[in-house]
Design an enzyme around this catalytic site. Structure first.
Site, short mmCIF file in Angstrom:
data_model
loop_
_atom_site.label_atom_id
_atom_site.label_comp_id
_atom_site.label_asym_id
_atom_site.label_seq_id
_atom_site.Cartn_x
_atom_site.Cartn_y
_atom_site.Cartn_z
N ALA A 155 0.92 -1.15 -0.09
CA ALA A 155 0.19 0.02 -0.03
C ALA A 155 1.00 1.30 -0.01
O ALA A 155 0.40 2.27 -0.73
CB ALA A 155 -0.84 -0.03 1.12
N TYR A 156 1.94 1.27 0.97
CA TYR A 156 2.87 2.29 0.90
C TYR A 156 3.56 2.56 -0.50
O TYR A 156 3.60 3.51 -1.12
CB TYR A 156 3.75 2.25 1.86
CG TYR A 156 4.81 3.27 1.87
CD1 TYR A 156 4.69 4.53 2.33
CD2 TYR A 156 6.13 3.06 1.65
CE1 TYR A 156 5.47 5.44 2.61
CE2 TYR A 156 7.34 3.92 1.98
CZ TYR A 156 6.94 5.43 2.17
OH TYR A 156 7.76 6.44 2.39
N ALA A 157 3.74 1.50 -1.13
CA ALA A 157 4.75 1.45 -2.38
C ALA A 157 3.67 2.01 -3.66
O ALA A 157 4.10 2.80 -4.62
CB ALA A 157 5.21 0.47 -2.64
#
Length: 248
Positions: A155-157
Site C-alpha cells: 500500500a505504501y509503495a
C-alpha cells in the site's frame, strides 16, 4: 558601476518538521534560501527548525496546514508570498508510512495513507504548477521501496508509485514554464518515521543491504534535494532519482 545582487530564492518545505523535511529546510537555508517550514502536527518541532535557521543567519517562518486540503495549502503559498515575496522551490516531503500485508490491511488505514501521500502530493503539486516563478523547482519524495517488492509495503509503495507518475507527467505539462519537476526516492534512511517500531535486528539488516553498509541519513537526502533546487540541477527534469547507497 554596481552589480545588482540576485534576489534570494524562497522555498516551501512540506513536512518541514520531520526528519528529511527538517534536513532539507536547513540545507536550503544554508544556501541562502528563505524557507517556509510547513507542519501538520508539531508546531514545536517546526519552531525548532525555524530557530536553528534564524540562529545561523537565515530567514524562515513556520506555517501549519493539511496537505490534502487545497485551502490550507493555498494559505501556505500565500504565507510564502507575504513573508518573502514569492515561491521558487517546493519540496514535498510530507507523508505517512503505514505497513501491512495486502490481505490484512484495513481500508481506513489504506485511505488515510493515500489521502496524505497521493492527494496531498497532488494538491501541493497543483499549486506549485500554478504559482512557482520561472526558474523554479518542484521536488517530490517517493521511496526506493517501489523497486524492492518488500512484503508488507504494497500500500505504501502504491502511494509512492502514484507520486512518481504525477511527477513524470507534470514535468512535461510545464513545458515552456522554466520549472523543473523531479522526485527523490530515498532508500532506508534513519528518520523517526523509518525507525519507529522496527526491531534492532531489522534495522541492522536493512543497513547491511547497501554496498555502503549503512542507513542513509536525512542529510544525505537533503544534499540531493538542494542540488535539484539550485542552479546545478536545472538540466535534471522529469526524473526519479534513487538516493539509496546502491540498495536497488
Amino acid at each position: 558601476m554596481t552589480t545588482q545582487q540576485a534576489p534570494a530564492r524562497v522555498a516551501i518545505v512540506t513536512g518541514g518538521s520531520g526528519g528529511i523535511g527538517s534536513a532539507a529546510a536547513l540545507a536550503l537555508a544554508a544556501r541562502g534560501t528563505a524557507v517556509v517550514v510547513h507542519y501538520a502536527g508539531s508546531a514545536e518541532r517546526a519552531g525548532k527548525v525555524v530557530a536553528a535557521i534564524t540562529a545561523a543567519g537565515g530567514r524562515a517562518v513556520a506555517a501549519p496546514g493539511d496537505v490534502a486540503e487545497p485551502a490550507d495549502m493555498a494559505a501556505l503559498f500565500d504565507a510564502a508570498e507575504e513573508h518573502f515575496g514569492g515561491v521558487d522551490v517546493v519540496v514535498n516531503t510530507a507523508g505517512v508510512m503505514l505497513l501491512g500485508p495486502v490481505a490484512e490491511m484495513d481500508l481506513d488505514t489504506f485511505d488515510r495513507m493515500h489521502r496524505v501521500n497521493v492527494r496531498g502530493t497532488f494538491v501541493v503539486s497543483q499549486l506549485a504548477a500554478r504559482r512557482l516563478r520561472p526558474g523554479g523547482a518542484l521536488i517530490n519524495v517517493s521511496t526506493s521501496v517501489t523497486r524492492l517488492q518488500q512484503p508488507g509495503y504494497a500500500a505504501y509503495a502504491a502511494s509512492k508509485g502514484a507520486v512518481e507518475a504525477m511527477t513524470l507527467v507534470l514535468a512535461r505539462e510545464l513545458r515552456g514554464r522554466d520549472v523543473t519537476v523531479n522526485t527523490v526516492a530515498p532508500g532506508p534512511t534513519a528518520t523517526p518515521l523509518f525507525l519507529e517500531g522496527k526491531p534492532q535486528e531489522v534495522i541492522d539488516r536493512l543497513a547491511a543491504a547497501s554496498p555502503l553498509e549503512r542507513l542513509g541519513t536525512p542529510e544525505d537526502i537533503a544534499r540531493t534535494i538542494t542540488h535539484l533546487a539550485g542552479p546545478d540541477g536545472r538540466w535534471t527534469n522529469g526524473q526519479v532519482l534513487y538516493v539509496n547507497g546502491g540498495i536497488a
